[in-house]
Design a protein around this motif. Sequence first.
Motif, PDB file in Angstrom:
ATOM      1  N   PHE A 187       0.857  -1.193   0.000  1.00 33.80           N
ATOM      2  CA  PHE A 187       0.000   0.000   0.000  1.00 33.80           C
ATOM      3  C   PHE A 187       0.883   1.230   0.000  1.00 33.80           C
ATOM      4  N   SER A 189       0.703   5.831   0.508  1.00 30.36           N
ATOM      5  CA  SER A 189      -0.064   7.071   0.705  1.00 30.36           C
ATOM      6  C   SER A 189       0.460   8.193  -0.182  1.00 30.36           C
ATOM      7  N   TYR A 193       9.001   9.780  -6.266  1.00 31.49           N
ATOM      8  CA  TYR A 193       9.696  10.956  -6.799  1.00 31.49           C
ATOM      9  C   TYR A 193      10.301  10.601  -8.153  1.00 31.49           C
ATOM     10  N   ASP A 207      -4.174  11.851   4.013  1.00 30.34           N
ATOM     11  CA  ASP A 207      -4.524  10.741   4.910  1.00 30.34           C
ATOM     12  C   ASP A 207      -5.224   9.597   4.192  1.00 30.34           C
ATOM     13  N   ILE A 209      -4.961   6.035   1.940  1.00 27.71           N
ATOM     14  CA  ILE A 209      -4.141   4.873   1.618  1.00 27.71           C
ATOM     15  C   ILE A 209      -4.688   4.229   0.357  1.00 27.71           C
ATOM     16  N   THR A 262       9.157   5.669   4.006  1.00 30.63           N
ATOM     17  CA  THR A 262       8.714   5.520   5.393  1.00 30.63           C
ATOM     18  C   THR A 262       9.905   5.677   6.329  1.00 30.63           C
ATOM     19  N   THR A 263       9.636   6.034   7.557  1.00 37.72           N
ATOM     20  CA  THR A 263      10.700   6.033   8.559  1.00 37.72           C
ATOM     21  C   THR A 263      10.931   4.599   9.033  1.00 37.72           C
ATOM     22  N   THR A 264      12.097   4.387   9.624  1.00 37.41           N
ATOM     23  CA  THR A 264      12.399   3.081  10.219  1.00 37.41           C
ATOM     24  C   THR A 264      11.367   2.760  11.295  1.00 37.41           C
ATOM     25  N   GLU A 266       8.191   3.665  11.388  1.00 43.08           N
ATOM     26  CA  GLU A 266       6.965   3.195  10.736  1.00 43.08           C
ATOM     27  C   GLU A 266       7.116   1.753  10.259  1.00 43.08           C
ATOM     28  N   ASN A 297      11.327   4.814  -5.233  1.00 42.14           N
ATOM     29  CA  ASN A 297      11.987   6.121  -5.116  1.00 42.14           C
ATOM     30  C   ASN A 297      11.253   7.109  -4.202  1.00 42.14           C
ATOM     31  N   GLY A 298      11.205   6.750  -2.944  1.00 42.53           N
ATOM     32  CA  GLY A 298      10.668   7.675  -1.948  1.00 42.53           C
ATOM     33  C   GLY A 298       9.179   7.567  -1.703  1.00 42.53           C
ATOM     34  N   HIS A 300       5.834   6.757   0.003  1.00 42.56           N
ATOM     35  CA  HIS A 300       5.488   6.533   1.407  1.00 42.56           C
ATOM     36  C   HIS A 300       4.520   5.359   1.480  1.00 42.56           C
ATOM     37  N   GLY A 301       5.080   4.184   1.664  1.00 44.27           N
ATOM     38  CA  GLY A 301       4.250   2.998   1.703  1.00 44.27           C
ATOM     39  C   GLY A 301       5.094   1.785   2.047  1.00 44.27           C
ATOM     40  N   LEU A 302       4.435   0.658   2.171  1.00 46.34           N
ATOM     41  CA  LEU A 302       5.099  -0.571   2.595  1.00 46.34           C
ATOM     42  C   LEU A 302       4.516  -1.744   1.821  1.00 46.34           C
TER      43      LEU A 302
END
Lengths: 330, 330
Positions: A187, A189, A193, A207, A209, A262-264, A266, A297-298, A300-302
């Motif tokens: 998924f 959000s 890039y 907000d 997904i 994502t951050t580590t 997250e 490339n950047g 925000h998802g997993l």
Amino acid sequence: MQILNDSIRALTEMRDGITWAYPTLTAVPGTHGFIDNTFADTTVPIFSGGGSGHDPAHWGYVGKGMLTGAIMGDFFMPPTATEIVQVIRAATHQRRAFLIVKNFVQDVKEFTAAAEELRQDGWNIGTAIVRDDVSVTGADHQQRRRGVAGTILVHKVVGAAAAQGASVTELQTLADQLLPELKTIGFSSSGAYIPGHENPSFTLPEDTISYGVGIHGEPGYHEETFRSSELLANELVDKLQINFHWQAGDHFAVLVNSLGGTTTMETLVFANDVRQLLTLGDVQVDFVKAGNFLSANGMHGLSLSLLRLANAAWLPLLQAPVQTPSWLQQ
Amino acid sequence: MQILNDSIRALTEMRDGITWAYPTLTAVPGTHGFIDNTFADTTVPIFSGGGSGHDPAHWGYVGKGMLTGAIMGDFFMPPTATEIVQVIRAATHQRRAFLIVKNFVQDVKEFTAAAEELRQDGWNIGTAIVRDDVSVTGADHQQRRRGVAGTILVHKVVGAAAAQGASVTELQTLADQLLPELKTIGFSSSGAYIPGHENPSFTLPEDTISYGVGIHGEPGYHEETFRSSELLANELVDKLQINFHWQAGDHFAVLVNSLGGTTTMETLVFANDVRQLLTLGDVQVDFVKAGNFLSANGMHGLSLSLLRLANAAWLPLLQAPVQTPSWLQQ
């Protein structure tokens, strides 16, 4: 804003950064490809590749125990057959190779053409077309199942078997058994890039997904408002269970993959949600990786990949030592 | 939007994700600390820590050849002396330890209090206060120089020496020689993500770079409009040269560190710019790492650390094998 110099030069500048930071990788001139300069050419060499922009895939897996070479194309574009052949010929003189390809139309076309060219020259070539993405459903789903982050687990298992001396035929048998047991769903959000573009590859309402988004920003199957990491994990584990029909006690390897943005924190909070759900599902997890393995490339998802360890020989192959930039990471 | 469940539970959920993905790390109950459960307690144990939110620092360096334990506090807050002592006592029974601390007022206070408590109980404790950030200048700069990403190089060199059997006294001598040769400077275009907060820790106007931003969002020394990665590298290398006064032929180790929110492509393009500038400066680079080593929870920025290899013994310590979640990555 991207911290680059020029979008045209980004890939060659990155190449020079890669070979500086990882001196066992040699860039192959005229391509966006790399080979392992420690490869002794006494075992079957393994190659993979695809579009650039999925760092650290696939160059990050070049090294002892995984890939002998990786061939990337332009940003989100596969390499040409000519480039693929050039990198393979630069890595080995033994006229044998095994290719791991993600199931995108253009990727399959170019890697297949490369394999054909080498076969006509007398090479023994095995291939694995990875179709791990189960987010795409419908009548033509076998055609459209894309190759995504689970591909890295194929690099690892096949690469370890090759390093231990398996033949092209043995690697083909291994890959043919492995691929149906490997499934991924993800998924996002936000979009990826794209060098030279101010805006990401797509945008979602705040907000929001999108489930099943592709690594190039292909549309997903469902959008909803973000509520919690746990509910995201729940959706993904449910979809994987529907696809696997696993039994209590089945053994699995798990790959929790950040799409790059994502951050580590997250990634690991989400991994913990996956852990709890798999425990509730009575699944036996023998091997876990969580980190940034194949990105968009950047984005925000997993994504979550599960490999059912249908053969007891696969776990030691997953655990076998490697020397690569990115497998042992974070 | 952050992919978490609840900001209060984020650190304990991350902890459970960490111990799932990295089974050689054991969490110490009642703390945000981890110890290496493979540690044989036959060499001097090394500890570090600080606020949470700097992933993979410092837990990512727990393992053979680096840290024996890492103690984090709440988000961007150091652990208490009590927690530090608790983790150290959980890791060793030999009444000796070496502590690596980043130079922030509260961090130094808590780690110093922990060291004093153990010394009063008869322990032999060495400490290194890392002050590698050279972005802060002015009359009180020795007080204010913060400990940032260069700290990871201290983990590596001191950790390798400890694994090879160095005594607390020998580690203290090593650290005292090492610290003045280590300098870092960084920049950012965005703040850090703070769990439970919609907005990042600070915002800059669009396309604006702030030089010398701290890892908790402390203000930098100069803002300017982004033009290119190369000009950013130029500013950082210039500032480091002013601080080092290096000579042609001086030997260095280089750490290019993402603050967590850059793509791998950005990190490696910037690394390549650094490479070119150091080559122009006639500096001899013997060791390079580029990746995400000490973050500010998703901050879009990078730092550059240089360690002058004033002693020929340091390079083999940097190169020595490790078994940790994060040193061999990316």
